[in-house]
Write a protein that holds these residues in place. Sequence first.
Motif, mmCIF file in Angstrom:
data_model
loop_
_atom_site.group_PDB
_atom_site.id
_atom_site.type_symbol
_atom_site.label_atom_id
_atom_site.label_comp_id
_atom_site.label_asym_id
_atom_site.label_seq_id
_atom_site.Cartn_x
_atom_site.Cartn_y
_atom_site.Cartn_z
ATOM 1 N N ASP A 1 2.007 -8.337 -25.681
ATOM 2 C CA ASP A 1 1.208 -7.467 -26.537
ATOM 3 C C ASP A 1 -0.277 -7.584 -26.215
ATOM 4 O O ASP A 1 -1.033 -6.629 -26.361
ATOM 5 C CB ASP A 1 1.438 -7.807 -28.016
ATOM 6 N N ILE A 2 -0.672 -8.780 -25.784
ATOM 7 C CA ILE A 2 -2.091 -8.994 -25.456
ATOM 8 C C ILE A 2 -2.468 -8.183 -24.230
ATOM 9 O O ILE A 2 -3.539 -7.563 -24.182
ATOM 10 C CB ILE A 2 -2.358 -10.500 -25.231
ATOM 11 N N ILE A 3 -1.588 -8.165 -23.220
ATOM 12 C CA ILE A 3 -1.887 -7.419 -21.996
ATOM 13 C C ILE A 3 -1.946 -5.915 -22.276
ATOM 14 O O ILE A 3 -2.834 -5.213 -21.786
ATOM 15 C CB ILE A 3 -0.828 -7.730 -20.921
ATOM 16 N N LEU B 1 -4.344 -4.788 -31.052
ATOM 17 C CA LEU B 1 -5.518 -4.132 -31.621
ATOM 18 C C LEU B 1 -5.144 -2.980 -32.562
ATOM 19 O O LEU B 1 -5.982 -2.517 -33.320
ATOM 20 C CB LEU B 1 -6.416 -3.591 -30.498
ATOM 21 N N ASN B 2 -3.911 -2.529 -32.497
ATOM 22 C CA ASN B 2 -3.482 -1.399 -33.320
ATOM 23 C C ASN B 2 -2.867 -1.834 -34.651
ATOM 24 O O ASN B 2 -2.483 -0.981 -35.446
ATOM 25 C CB ASN B 2 -2.476 -0.525 -32.557
ATOM 26 N N ARG B 3 -2.780 -3.095 -34.906
ATOM 27 C CA ARG B 3 -2.218 -3.559 -36.179
ATOM 28 C C ARG B 3 -3.184 -3.227 -37.315
ATOM 29 O O ARG B 3 -4.401 -3.160 -37.118
ATOM 30 C CB ARG B 3 -1.969 -5.066 -36.136
ATOM 31 N N ASP B 4 -2.642 -3.090 -38.501
ATOM 32 C CA ASP B 4 -3.459 -2.743 -39.673
ATOM 33 C C ASP B 4 -4.418 -3.863 -40.046
ATOM 34 O O ASP B 4 -5.531 -3.595 -40.505
ATOM 35 C CB ASP B 4 -2.560 -2.404 -40.868
ATOM 36 N N HIS C 1 -10.924 -5.084 -39.527
ATOM 37 C CA HIS C 1 -12.033 -5.947 -39.084
ATOM 38 C C HIS C 1 -12.786 -5.389 -37.881
ATOM 39 O O HIS C 1 -13.589 -6.097 -37.274
ATOM 40 C CB HIS C 1 -11.490 -7.344 -38.747
ATOM 41 N N TYR C 2 -12.583 -4.127 -37.540
ATOM 42 C CA TYR C 2 -13.296 -3.533 -36.404
ATOM 43 C C TYR C 2 -14.814 -3.556 -36.615
ATOM 44 O O TYR C 2 -15.578 -3.738 -35.658
ATOM 45 C CB TYR C 2 -12.847 -2.089 -36.159
ATOM 46 N N LYS C 3 -15.262 -3.384 -37.837
ATOM 47 C CA LYS C 3 -16.701 -3.402 -38.113
ATOM 48 C C LYS C 3 -17.313 -4.738 -37.719
ATOM 49 O O LYS C 3 -18.382 -4.782 -37.103
ATOM 50 C CB LYS C 3 -16.967 -3.143 -39.606
#
Length: 107
Positions: free
Chosen positions: A2-4, A9-12, A17-19
């Motif tokens: 999943d990291i590759i 990054l698409n998890r809720d 925490h994108y900000k």
Amino acid sequence: MDIIKGNFLNRDEVKAHYKYFLFIFGLLMVMIYSNHLVNTKIEHVNKLKEETEEYKSRNAYAQSRLIKIRMESELGKEMVQDSLVSLESHPMKLLIKADSTDDKATR
């Protein structure tokens, strides 16, 4: 895996925490840029220090030459007052060798 692919990054939970991630990224960019500016200023200061050292040495050399020229002119004035004239040729040095018979007589 999943990291590759970047699926994490698409998890809720992460989307909330994108900000903060963008804020931290922005802070890192500001820090890198300020570090770059500091390095360029340090290089500029070092260059100026080298130039000042060169100018100081030139000034010391010029002052020593000035003192020498003043001293020569003052000596020239005193020589004229005392009615002395500078030599046009260098004086000769005389060497006198002692005779070997004189050494035997003194013993």
